[in-house]
Design a protein around this motif. Structure first.
Motif, mmCIF file in Angstrom:
data_model
loop_
_atom_site.group_PDB
_atom_site.id
_atom_site.type_symbol
_atom_site.label_atom_id
_atom_site.label_comp_id
_atom_site.label_asym_id
_atom_site.label_seq_id
_atom_site.Cartn_x
_atom_site.Cartn_y
_atom_site.Cartn_z
ATOM 1 N N ASP A 8 0.875 -1.180 0.000
ATOM 2 C CA ASP A 8 0.000 0.000 0.000
ATOM 3 C C ASP A 8 0.904 1.220 0.000
ATOM 4 N N ASP A 9 0.491 2.269 -0.714
ATOM 5 C CA ASP A 9 1.346 3.464 -0.734
ATOM 6 C C ASP A 9 1.186 4.297 0.543
ATOM 7 N N ASP A 53 -2.834 -3.023 -2.594
ATOM 8 C CA ASP A 53 -3.584 -1.786 -2.825
ATOM 9 C C ASP A 53 -3.752 -1.597 -4.331
ATOM 10 N N THR A 55 -4.677 1.724 -5.988
ATOM 11 C CA THR A 55 -4.183 3.033 -6.423
ATOM 12 C C THR A 55 -2.844 3.346 -5.761
ATOM 13 N N MET A 56 -1.793 3.334 -6.570
ATOM 14 C CA MET A 56 -0.445 3.639 -6.093
ATOM 15 C C MET A 56 0.301 4.370 -7.195
ATOM 16 N N LYS A 103 -11.692 -0.783 2.001
ATOM 17 C CA LYS A 103 -11.340 0.189 3.043
ATOM 18 C C LYS A 103 -12.589 0.968 3.449
HETATM 19 MG MG LIG Z 1 -3.291 3.738 -2.379
#
Ligand SMILES: [Mg+2]
Length: 119
Positions: A8-9, A53, A55-56, A103
């Protein structure tokens, strides 16, 4: 008990997942903050399971799933999505993810998804 790579970012998201997993008897053997790092860590660590995750920056989760599954067609990956990312989740499943968690994470749901993916 599984060796898990958490991707995860957001550092606090990684911490949150790590906390849930370790409290339930799993070991987080590595972390990655983007898709490229995730692929590298996967190759090094060969974990039993990856939480990914979507979106990174740079390489996103979907692309990372594709690359990891190229290295290891049996890789077990659970995708972590935010609300309203249904299209991305479908893409992730098509790329080879076994399940998804949404999330904000509910510990029960995370544990259940991990258990199912390990079966
Ligand atoms: Mg993310």
């Amino acid at each position: 008990m599984a060796n898990i790579l958490v991707v995860d970012d957001a550092a606090f998201m990684r911490m949150m997942i790590k906390d849930i997993l370790t409290k339930n008897g799993h070991e987080v053997v590595g972390e990655a903050a983007d898709g490229a790092q995730a692929v590298e860590r996967y190759q090094e660590l060969r974990p039993d399971l990856v939480t990914m995750d979507i979106t990174m920056p740079e390489v996103d989760g979907i692309e990372a799933i594709k690359r990891i599954r190229q290295i290891d067609p049996n890789a077990r990956i659970i995708v972590c999505s935010a609300m309203g990312q249904q299209a991305m989740v479908i893409e992730a499943i098509q790329a080879g993810a076994k399940d998804f968690i949404v999330k904000p994470f509910q510990a029960d749901r995370v544990v259940e998804a991990v258990q199912k993916a390990l079966r």
